[in-house]
Design a protein around this motif. Structure first.
Motif, PDB file in Angstrom:
ATOM      1  N   THR A 196      20.291   0.631 -17.927  1.00 53.93           N
ATOM      2  CA  THR A 196      21.264  -0.195 -18.116  1.00 53.93           C
ATOM      3  C   THR A 196      21.775  -0.936 -16.522  1.00 53.93           C
ATOM      4  N   MET A 197      21.875  -0.070 -15.735  1.00 54.39           N
ATOM      5  CA  MET A 197      22.233  -0.270 -14.489  1.00 54.39           C
ATOM      6  C   MET A 197      21.070  -0.861 -13.688  1.00 54.39           C
ATOM      7  N   VAL A 198      19.861  -0.624 -14.074  1.00 55.37           N
ATOM      8  CA  VAL A 198      18.637  -1.317 -13.372  1.00 55.37           C
ATOM      9  C   VAL A 198      18.287  -2.563 -13.842  1.00 55.37           C
ATOM     10  N   VAL A 199      18.497  -2.950 -15.324  1.00 51.86           N
ATOM     11  CA  VAL A 199      18.309  -4.034 -15.746  1.00 51.86           C
ATOM     12  C   VAL A 199      19.860  -5.118 -15.368  1.00 51.86           C
ATOM     13  N   SER A 200      20.639  -4.676 -15.301  1.00 53.83           N
ATOM     14  CA  SER A 200      21.802  -5.316 -14.570  1.00 53.83           C
ATOM     15  C   SER A 200      21.483  -5.773 -13.260  1.00 53.83           C
ATOM     16  N   GLY A 201      21.019  -4.661 -12.424  1.00 58.12           N
ATOM     17  CA  GLY A 201      20.593  -5.115 -11.088  1.00 58.12           C
ATOM     18  C   GLY A 201      19.432  -6.091 -11.106  1.00 58.12           C
ATOM     19  N   ALA A 202      18.642  -6.029 -12.072  1.00 59.27           N
ATOM     20  CA  ALA A 202      17.215  -7.168 -11.901  1.00 59.27           C
ATOM     21  C   ALA A 202      17.788  -8.334 -11.986  1.00 59.27           C
ATOM     22  N   VAL A 203      18.758  -8.385 -13.090  1.00 63.15           N
ATOM     23  CA  VAL A 203      19.181 -10.035 -13.256  1.00 63.15           C
ATOM     24  C   VAL A 203      20.154 -10.530 -11.973  1.00 63.15           C
ATOM     25  N   ALA A 204      20.769  -9.501 -11.422  1.00 63.75           N
ATOM     26  CA  ALA A 204      21.731  -9.699 -10.354  1.00 63.75           C
ATOM     27  C   ALA A 204      20.915 -10.095  -9.086  1.00 63.75           C
ATOM     28  N   GLY A 205      19.774  -9.753  -9.072  1.00 64.39           N
ATOM     29  CA  GLY A 205      19.086 -10.085  -8.019  1.00 64.39           C
ATOM     30  C   GLY A 205      18.406 -11.372  -7.994  1.00 64.39           C
ATOM     31  N   LEU A 206      18.496 -12.150  -9.273  1.00 72.06           N
ATOM     32  CA  LEU A 206      18.027 -13.520  -9.563  1.00 72.06           C
ATOM     33  C   LEU A 206      19.232 -14.565  -9.106  1.00 72.06           C
ATOM     34  N   ALA A 207      20.594 -14.147  -8.923  1.00 73.67           N
ATOM     35  CA  ALA A 207      21.605 -14.958  -8.861  1.00 73.67           C
ATOM     36  C   ALA A 207      21.491 -15.744  -7.619  1.00 73.67           C
ATOM     37  N   GLY A 208      20.961 -15.337  -6.567  1.00 75.71           N
ATOM     38  CA  GLY A 208      20.944 -16.273  -5.613  1.00 75.71           C
ATOM     39  C   GLY A 208      19.820 -17.033  -5.414  1.00 75.71           C
ATOM     40  N   MET A 209      18.695 -16.880  -6.359  1.00 75.41           N
ATOM     41  CA  MET A 209      17.539 -17.773  -6.036  1.00 75.41           C
ATOM     42  C   MET A 209      17.658 -19.176  -6.478  1.00 75.41           C
ATOM     43  N   PRO A 210      18.417 -19.772  -7.172  1.00 77.68           N
ATOM     44  CA  PRO A 210      18.896 -21.161  -7.519  1.00 77.68           C
ATOM     45  C   PRO A 210      19.155 -21.666  -6.024  1.00 77.68           C
ATOM     46  N   GLU A 211      19.768 -21.183  -5.301  1.00 75.08           N
ATOM     47  CA  GLU A 211      20.100 -21.606  -3.736  1.00 75.08           C
ATOM     48  C   GLU A 211      18.918 -21.392  -2.988  1.00 75.08           C
ATOM     49  N   LEU A 212      18.360 -20.245  -2.937  1.00 75.49           N
ATOM     50  CA  LEU A 212      17.241 -20.126  -2.213  1.00 75.49           C
ATOM     51  C   LEU A 212      16.008 -21.111  -2.436  1.00 75.49           C
ATOM     52  N   LEU A 213      15.698 -21.033  -3.707  1.00 77.07           N
ATOM     53  CA  LEU A 213      14.379 -21.861  -4.073  1.00 77.07           C
ATOM     54  C   LEU A 213      14.738 -23.228  -4.270  1.00 77.07           C
ATOM     55  N   GLY A 214      15.895 -23.667  -4.551  1.00 79.06           N
ATOM     56  CA  GLY A 214      16.394 -24.914  -4.924  1.00 79.06           C
ATOM     57  C   GLY A 214      17.134 -25.814  -4.140  1.00 79.06           C
ATOM     58  N   GLU A 215      17.784 -25.324  -3.139  1.00 82.11           N
ATOM     59  CA  GLU A 215      18.706 -25.917  -2.268  1.00 82.11           C
ATOM     60  C   GLU A 215      18.310 -25.841  -0.854  1.00 82.11           C
ATOM     61  N   THR A 216      18.603 -24.489  -0.191  1.00 78.32           N
ATOM     62  CA  THR A 216      18.642 -24.243   1.234  1.00 78.32           C
ATOM     63  C   THR A 216      16.978 -24.119   1.657  1.00 78.32           C
ATOM     64  N   TYR A 217      16.396 -22.898   0.657  1.00 73.10           N
ATOM     65  CA  TYR A 217      15.049 -22.592   1.144  1.00 73.10           C
ATOM     66  C   TYR A 217      15.081 -21.685   2.193  1.00 73.10           C
ATOM     67  N   LYS A 218      16.286 -21.166   2.669  1.00 69.34           N
ATOM     68  CA  LYS A 218      16.383 -20.006   3.532  1.00 69.34           C
ATOM     69  C   LYS A 218      17.616 -19.072   3.165  1.00 69.34           C
ATOM     70  N   TYR A 219      17.646 -18.102   3.852  1.00 71.21           N
ATOM     71  CA  TYR A 219      18.998 -17.287   3.913  1.00 71.21           C
ATOM     72  C   TYR A 219      19.623 -17.281   5.236  1.00 71.21           C
ATOM     73  N   SER A 220      20.837 -17.682   5.122  1.00 69.50           N
ATOM     74  CA  SER A 220      21.644 -17.646   6.479  1.00 69.50           C
ATOM     75  C   SER A 220      22.947 -17.154   6.283  1.00 69.50           C
ATOM     76  N   ASN A 221      23.916 -17.539   7.269  1.00 71.24           N
ATOM     77  CA  ASN A 221      25.319 -16.968   7.114  1.00 71.24           C
ATOM     78  C   ASN A 221      26.155 -18.002   6.204  1.00 71.24           C
ATOM     79  N   ASN A 222      25.379 -19.299   5.586  1.00 62.24           N
ATOM     80  CA  ASN A 222      26.087 -20.206   4.635  1.00 62.24           C
ATOM     81  C   ASN A 222      25.885 -19.764   3.557  1.00 62.24           C
ATOM     82  N   PHE A 223      24.773 -18.930   3.357  1.00 63.69           N
ATOM     83  CA  PHE A 223      24.588 -18.576   1.876  1.00 63.69           C
ATOM     84  C   PHE A 223      25.688 -18.262   0.936  1.00 63.69           C
ATOM     85  N   PRO A 224      25.720 -18.721  -0.373  1.00 64.71           N
ATOM     86  CA  PRO A 224      26.871 -18.602  -1.080  1.00 64.71           C
ATOM     87  C   PRO A 224      27.612 -17.167  -1.157  1.00 64.71           C
TER      88      PRO A 224
END
Length: 393
Positions: free
Chosen positions: A272-300
């Protein structure tokens, strides 16, 4: 009067009412009551939150009507609506990650660290362009899922091997993840451009395309919305239509009973913790792949903690969490407009907190009412049974 008519009269005025028909009517009545209560609870909670916020505004010398009107006007603008949907997508995925743990009575408070570390590593891999086009998007998503799952799995192993509370473990892992992400950015993945330290941008051919869903604005809705919808459907099916979901919910209700039924409780905790973490890993992907296209100090930031509040608002229901994410995003994106009428935008934070507390209290009251109502019905049916048996005799 015949015996059949007498039985019908005792059962509710029509033949069959005292048997299966009567039971069906009582059951449908309970279902309708439960449905109305489930619908009324969040609505009343939101109204109560608005009332408390109004009192706070009046104490501060501001007009509640002006504040709510400003929020509504700003939030209904086409561009703002697109931004609200985009941010709600991230909130929703974060809430799904939290809800997976909640359904098993596991408090994964480490979603914040899991999605941040996953975003850093995934951004570094995506910026390196190891694969072309769409394949690079797939690689970024796989990396994010794996990093989030592995980081959450540490807390699961600590719980089953050493009895460490997942709350304490995930809080500590959040701090470690923050430090590890900073180290990766400073020494391996980050590139200094002007005053900004960020990963290499993801190539144009490996970016999530947007969608023109809202008329009147050039702002596109993030294409990751489709992925979020798929995740919501998968969450419902996994927890309600599979053996794994049954075992997860059974373990959350009673670990001793689940263990006696042959369910591997320790295995379920880690999984359950692994599945929860796997979904959590996708939480920042809308910003990374659809908005800023990079990780910086301004990441949500603090998406994980927002996800906790939204999961509570939505009662771990995929549709409820979607509505909660939209409400949360609406309040967050419209708060700056309050400054135009000299009202502190922190007023929205008060509304958010009061809303969460109100929903929790409302559902608890509904739960207690249901218990009392069921006990009363059971008592009435028990008292009526001897009378019916005596009449029949």
């Amino acid at each position: 009067m015949s015996e059949r008519e007498e039985a019908a009269e005792r059962g509710g005025g029509r033949p069959g009412a005292g048997g299966a028909g009567g039971f069906r009517d009582r059951l449908l009545g309970r279902v309708r009551l439960s449905g109305w209560l489930a619908l009324a609870a969040p609505l009343l909670a939101i109204l109560f939150a608005a009332l408390i916020t109004s009192v706070v505004l009046l104490i501060a010398g501001s007009s509640p009507l002006a504040a709510f009107d400003t929020l509504a006007r700003y939030g209904s603008q086409p561009r703002t609506m697109a931004v609200i949907v985009n941010n709600a997508t991230m909130y929703y995925i974060s809430a799904l990650a939290v809800a997976v743990g909640f359904r098993m009575n596991l408090f994964n408070i480490g979603v914040d660290g899991q999605y941040r570390l996953a975003a850093v590593v995934a951004a570094g891999v995506g910026g390196a362009a190891l694969l072309p086009g769409v394949l690079n998007i797939v690689l970024v998503l796989v990396v994010a899922v794996l990093v989030g799952a592995l980081w959450a799995g540490i807390a699961g192993l600590l719980k089953v091997k050493r009895g460490v509370s997942e709350v304490i473990a995930t809080i500590m892992l959040n701090a470690i993840a923050t430090g590890l992400a900073s180290w990766l950015m400073s020494n391996h993945l980050g590139v200094l451009t002007g005053n900004e330290l960020a990963t290499r941008p993801i190539p144009e051919g490996s970016r999530m395309p947007g969608m023109e869903l809202i008329a009147g604005t050039p702002k596109l809705v993030n294409g990751f919305l489709v992925v979020a919808i798929i995740l919501g459907i998968a969450y419902y099916v996994l927890l309600n239509r599979t053996r794994f979901g049954f075992e997860l919910r059974a373990t959350g209700m009673s670990e001793p009973a689940a263990l006696a039924s042959g369910i591997g409780v320790k295995r379920m905790v880690v999984t359950t913790m692994v599945v929860s973490g796997a979904v959590a890993g996708l939480a920042g992907m809308p910003e990374l792949l659809g908005e800023t296209y990079k990780y910086s100090n301004n990441f949500p930031a603090v998406l994980g903690f927002d996800g906790i509040a939204i999961a509570l608002l939505g009662r771990n229901n995929p549709v409820g969490m979607a509505l909660g994410a939209l409400l949360w995003s609406f309040l967050g994106n419209s708060s700056d407009s309050l400054q135009m009428i000299n009202i502190s935008k922190e007023t929205v934070d008060i509304m958010k907190g009061v809303t969460v507390l109100s929903v929790i209290i409302a559902y608890e009251l509904v739960h207690r009412y249901r218990i009392v109502a069921e006990q009363r019905r059971a008592g009435q049916e028990t008292a009526a049974s001897p009378a019916a048996e005596g009449a029949a005799a």
